[in-house]
Each structure stands twice: as C-alpha cells, then as structure tokens.
Write an enzyme that holds these catalytic residues in place. Sequence first.
Site, PDB file in Angstrom:
ATOM      1  N   ASP A 171       0.803  -1.232   0.000  1.00  0.00           N
ATOM      2  CA  ASP A 171       0.000   0.000   0.000  1.00  0.00           C
ATOM      3  C   ASP A 171       0.835   1.282   0.000  1.00  0.00           C
ATOM      4  OD1 ASP A 171       1.020   0.228   2.542  1.00  0.00           O
ATOM      5  OD2 ASP A 171      -0.888  -0.020   3.575  1.00  0.00           O
ATOM      6  N   TYR A 268      10.728   4.374   1.144  1.00  0.00           N
ATOM      7  CA  TYR A 268      11.594   3.362   1.772  1.00  0.00           C
ATOM      8  C   TYR A 268      13.044   3.448   1.311  1.00  0.00           C
ATOM      9  CZ  TYR A 268       8.014   0.942   4.406  1.00  0.00           C
ATOM     10  OH  TYR A 268       7.055   0.632   5.340  1.00  0.00           O
TER      11      TYR A 268
HETATM   12  P1  NAD Z   1      -0.742  -7.668  13.629  1.00  0.00           P
HETATM   13  O1  NAD Z   1       0.330  -8.335  14.444  1.00  0.00           O
HETATM   14  O2  NAD Z   1      -1.691  -6.746  14.282  1.00  0.00           O
HETATM   15  O3  NAD Z   1      -1.611  -8.817  12.932  1.00  0.00           O
HETATM   16  C1  NAD Z   1      -1.101  -9.956  12.381  1.00  0.00           C
HETATM   17  C2  NAD Z   1      -1.941 -11.167  12.798  1.00  0.00           C
HETATM   18  O4  NAD Z   1      -1.383 -12.313  12.147  1.00  0.00           O
HETATM   19  C3  NAD Z   1      -1.919 -11.464  14.297  1.00  0.00           C
HETATM   20  O5  NAD Z   1      -3.228 -11.509  14.807  1.00  0.00           O
HETATM   21  C4  NAD Z   1      -1.235 -12.819  14.393  1.00  0.00           C
HETATM   22  O6  NAD Z   1      -1.726 -13.637  15.433  1.00  0.00           O
HETATM   23  C5  NAD Z   1      -1.534 -13.412  13.029  1.00  0.00           C
HETATM   24  N1  NAD Z   1      -0.650 -14.488  12.633  1.00  0.00           N
HETATM   25  C6  NAD Z   1       0.691 -14.585  12.808  1.00  0.00           C
HETATM   26  N2  NAD Z   1       1.154 -15.722  12.280  1.00  0.00           N
HETATM   27  C7  NAD Z   1       0.090 -16.370  11.744  1.00  0.00           C
HETATM   28  C8  NAD Z   1      -0.073 -17.598  11.053  1.00  0.00           C
HETATM   29  N3  NAD Z   1       0.990 -18.389  10.790  1.00  0.00           N
HETATM   30  N4  NAD Z   1      -1.302 -17.955  10.663  1.00  0.00           N
HETATM   31  C9  NAD Z   1      -2.366 -17.165  10.920  1.00  0.00           C
HETATM   32  N5  NAD Z   1      -2.270 -15.979  11.555  1.00  0.00           N
HETATM   33  C10 NAD Z   1      -1.059 -15.588  11.968  1.00  0.00           C
HETATM   34  O7  NAD Z   1       0.004  -6.961  12.431  1.00  0.00           O
HETATM   35  P2  NAD Z   1      -0.378  -5.682  11.560  1.00  0.00           P
HETATM   36  O8  NAD Z   1       0.467  -4.544  11.961  1.00  0.00           O
HETATM   37  O9  NAD Z   1      -1.836  -5.491  11.538  1.00  0.00           O
HETATM   38  O10 NAD Z   1       0.129  -6.133  10.133  1.00  0.00           O
HETATM   39  C11 NAD Z   1      -0.291  -7.320   9.527  1.00  0.00           C
HETATM   40  C12 NAD Z   1       0.564  -7.628   8.332  1.00  0.00           C
HETATM   41  O11 NAD Z   1       0.264  -6.768   7.267  1.00  0.00           O
HETATM   42  C13 NAD Z   1       2.068  -7.481   8.575  1.00  0.00           C
HETATM   43  O12 NAD Z   1       2.757  -8.472   7.851  1.00  0.00           O
HETATM   44  C14 NAD Z   1       2.354  -6.132   7.982  1.00  0.00           C
HETATM   45  O13 NAD Z   1       3.709  -5.977   7.656  1.00  0.00           O
HETATM   46  C15 NAD Z   1       1.482  -6.222   6.776  1.00  0.00           C
HETATM   47  N6  NAD Z   1       1.207  -4.977   6.091  1.00  0.00           N
HETATM   48  C16 NAD Z   1       1.634  -4.909   4.811  1.00  0.00           C
HETATM   49  C17 NAD Z   1       1.426  -3.791   4.075  1.00  0.00           C
HETATM   50  C18 NAD Z   1       1.972  -3.769   2.698  1.00  0.00           C
HETATM   51  O14 NAD Z   1       2.177  -2.711   2.154  1.00  0.00           O
HETATM   52  N7  NAD Z   1       2.226  -4.927   2.081  1.00  0.00           N
HETATM   53  C19 NAD Z   1       0.772  -2.707   4.632  1.00  0.00           C
HETATM   54  C20 NAD Z   1       0.336  -2.788   5.947  1.00  0.00           C
HETATM   55  C21 NAD Z   1       0.547  -3.951   6.669  1.00  0.00           C
HETATM   56  C1  G6P Z   2       3.470   0.937   4.773  1.00  0.00           C
HETATM   57  C2  G6P Z   2       4.125  -0.179   4.018  1.00  0.00           C
HETATM   58  C3  G6P Z   2       3.890  -1.494   4.708  1.00  0.00           C
HETATM   59  C4  G6P Z   2       4.355  -1.441   6.123  1.00  0.00           C
HETATM   60  C5  G6P Z   2       3.704  -0.302   6.835  1.00  0.00           C
HETATM   61  C6  G6P Z   2       4.361  -0.133   8.186  1.00  0.00           C
HETATM   62  O1  G6P Z   2       2.090   0.824   4.725  1.00  0.00           O
HETATM   63  O2  G6P Z   2       3.683  -0.269   2.709  1.00  0.00           O
HETATM   64  O3  G6P Z   2       4.543  -2.494   4.002  1.00  0.00           O
HETATM   65  O4  G6P Z   2       4.036  -2.638   6.801  1.00  0.00           O
HETATM   66  O5  G6P Z   2       3.880   0.896   6.127  1.00  0.00           O
HETATM   67  O6  G6P Z   2       3.568   0.688   8.912  1.00  0.00           O
HETATM   68  P1  G6P Z   2       3.619   0.726  10.487  1.00  0.00           P
HETATM   69  O7  G6P Z   2       2.630   1.786  10.775  1.00  0.00           O
HETATM   70  O8  G6P Z   2       3.218  -0.654  10.955  1.00  0.00           O
HETATM   71  O9  G6P Z   2       5.014   1.068  10.856  1.00  0.00           O
HETATM   72 MN    MN Z   3       4.437  -2.217   1.831  1.00  0.00          MN
END
Ligand code: NAD
Ligand code: G6P
Ligand code: MN
Length: 445
Positions: A171, A268
Amino acid sequence: MTKKHSIVIAGGGSTFTPGIVLMLLDNLDKFPIRSIKFYDNDEERQQQIADAAKIIIEENAPEIDFLATTDPKEAFTDIDFVMAHIRVGKYAMREKDEKIPLKYDVIGQETCGPGGIAYGMRSIGGVLEILDYMEEYSPDAWMLNYSNPAAIVAEATTRLRPDSKIINICDMPIGIEEKMAEIVGLDDRKEMDVKYFGLNHFGWWTDIRDKKGHDLMPELIAWVKEHGYVTPKELENGQEGEEASWAYTFRKAREVQWLDPNTLPNTYLKYYFYTQDEVEHSNPEHTRANEVMEHREKNVFSECNRIAELGTAADSKLEVDDHASFIVDLARAIAYNTKERMLLIVKNNGAITNFDSTAMVEVPSLVGSNGVEPLCQGEIPRFQKGLMEQQVAVEKLVVDAWEEKSYQKLWQAITMSKTVPNARVAKLILDDLIEANKEFWPELS
Ligand code: NAD
Ligand code: G6P
Ligand code: MN
C-alpha cells in the site's frame, strides 16, 4: 443475479482487519458478499476483533454469514478470496527485528535491512501454509497478500508455489499517490495514471499524468525536492501528531528525491541512501514497533473491546482507508475482469527490459479474472539498475537460505544489504537474530 463472494481474512487479529471489513461493507453494491470469515492462529487476539466485527456486520449487513475460527478447514472451505495480512511472531518479534541491528548501529526496520531479512525468514513458512490451506480447501480461490516483507514473500511464493493464484501487494505507492494527488490539487489518486518501476519498497515513479494526459511530473518534482511528500495542508498545519516517525519519513523523501532529479522515489529508499542518518535518528530503546503498540494496536483493540462491551458500533471510531480500498479494488478486478491498472509485485518477465526476468518487481499491471498482466516499463537507468540488482540478490539469497537452511547464504544476504557496513557486523547481527528467532526459523547449518 450477480454472484455473492465468500472471503476469509487471514490474520483476523490484525490491526488492519477492521478497516478491511468496513471497506467490504461499504462496497456491497459493487462487490456483493455472502460470507466473511476470520482465520488466525492466535484465538484470543482474533476474538477481540471478531466480537466487534460481528456487531458491525449485524448492524450493516445482517444477511452476511460471519465466522471467526482457528481451524484451517473451516476457514478455507468454500472461499473465493483469501485476504492475508499475517505477522509471524507478532509485534514482539518486530521489536526484536528493529532493536537487534541497532545494537550494532545498523538500521532496525520492519522490511528493510537485517530486520526485514529476519522477518522474511519467519514469514515464508507462514504465508506458504496459508496458500496451501487455500489450495487444499478452495482450489479456485485467489490469495491477495499484504503479509510482509512482501518482496521476500513474493520471491518465495513464485519460486516454491509457481502455479499458485497469489498476488502480493503493497500500500505504500498508493499512500504516496494520495499525497501526490493532494499536492497537485486532485481529489483522488485514481485521477492519475502512473508509470513506476522497482522492487517492493524500492521503486520510482517516472511519469504521472491526469486523465487528460497533462504531465504532472514537473509540478510534483518541484514540490517534492523542497518539501518531500508533506502536503501543502500538512505544511500549513505543522501536522506531526502521534505518527511522528511517518511525518519524518515524508519530509526525508525530499533528500531521497535529490539522488535522481527526473523521478519521484518511494519513501523506503531512505534506508538505503541515508542509512547512517536513519540510525542516528532512531532510539534503540524505543522503535517503530513500540510506537505502533502504543498507538495503532492499542487504539484498534480498545475500540473493538468498547464496541463489544456496548453491543453496538453506532458511534465507532474505526475507519476505512486506502489500504483497505486497494485490496477490495483488486478483488473486484479479478471477480469482474475489470482490467483495472494497479501497481503490483509481479515476476519481471521483461516488463523492465534490462533487468533479471525472474526478479519480482513492482510495476503497473492490468488485473482481470485471469490474473495479472504487467505493463512494460522499458529500460531503466544505471543508477537504479545497480541498486536493484544488489537488493534483488539479497532477497533471493534469503529465500535460498530458507530453502537450503543455509547459514552461509543468510550471512551473504545480510552482508550484501546496502544497509550493513561489513561482513563482521553482519555475522554478529545474524548470530543474535538466530538466537531470537529459534522458534520461527528453520535450523541453519
Ligand atoms: P498484527 O500483528 O496486528 O496482525 C497480524 C496477525 O497475524 C496477528 O493476529 C497474528 O496472530 C496473526 N498471525 C501470525 N502468524 C500467523 C499464522 N501463521 N497464521 C495465521 N495468523 C497468523 O500486524 P499488523 O500490523 O496489523 O500487520 C499485519 C501484516 O500486514 C504485517 O505483515 C504487515 O507488515 C502487513 N502490512 C503490509 C502492508 C503492505 O504494504 N504490504 C501494509 C500494511 C501492513
Ligand atoms: C506501509 C508499508 C507497509 C508497512 C507499513 C508499516 O504501509 O507499505 O509495508 O508494513 O507501512 O507501517 P507501520 O505503521 O506498521 O510502521
Ligand atoms: Mn508495503
């Protein structure tokens, strides 16, 4: 009659889950849903989000079936889309990813440098497990995956599950594009068409136009080289708020932009161009993981608990955002073959003509019911090509290390990261990371 879809959100306990549920409910006219399920391996964490979601769904669309479960069969049976955002090791391990490298004056970051590598070694297994559940119980479904570190996860899924229906997404570009739209006075990022190339969390915009074809790059470059991605409104308000680290990142983008006056950078890149500045700007006792636990995690969970206690979400403070709209747009594009143009992480296959065809790159792509068609971005300049070759080698070495359980390959990966000064420091960090990740990494030899 239009088909109604069935969705499972994997990582149901994520801080981003409520936003996605609200976004789905907001779009039922464009993307009808019959069932929403949550799946997580932490029952207690997921239940808190689920208790609020149940109320929100009942109040807005009582016809939708809702279920939260830790049972893979129940979760992944009869599914059209898996929307995944798991964090293997949760914030406790993110905190270690960030703090261990900082002990050695190396950046501590969720997805970049040694912290991102450590997270990658944890995520690969978790994401593959979910993909395998989907293929076992709903072989026609698509997995739309946000789980980080997306670059390493994408390399692992394309290599180890080459025929799987998974699309890896980020995102950050759309978050930056929202700011760009604001800078040039447009209401919405969707009023712009962009060209972009790079790797995940490692890319550049080369062309941005409005829908009439008018070139917005000169105006944007002039702004960004002065102010970074701080918008005129934010500049006026002096807005910093609780997200001080993001405010700093958007300001720092100006210095990142200076490296190539013709393009606009992903934020980044600061970790690679200004590594020492980032280390000096960090507090090794209090990193972004702490900030997130104190703000986003606390706010989301206390709001969900409050809704559950009250038994109504009538005055809910939970919000939908671009993060959620992107994944819902992607699901719609697949479901209705819209051929929407989106920035996705895909196999290069010639989209960047002078770059490794097997690399997972981030480029604009058309999305339809057959999946993703990357759009050709042509040749890239030497500066970016050199940086990307180094970074993609790091990402590939991490997946090699995971597959082969190889200490040597992981040491090479950390050493090769532009964020790490030398091999001795790389080894010290690696040895600490191995100790911290015993529960999650394959045993290396
Ligand atoms: P969070 O820790 O609040 O939530 C993650 C959830 O995943 C937790 O509830 C945890 O119990 C669960 N989990 C962990 N291992 C698991 C497994 N093997 N099977 C099922 N569930 C499992 O984290 P968050 O801050 O809400 O972020 C969630 C994910 O989204 C992270 O990987 C974060 O980096 C990613 N994210 C990516 C983007 C992007 O740009 N790609 C943007 C925002 C968040
Ligand atoms: C952006 C990136 C994600 C990353 C997040 C971290 O959205 O695209 O890949 O996980 O920032 O944000 P946070 O608020 O968890 O530091
Ligand atoms: Mn990202």
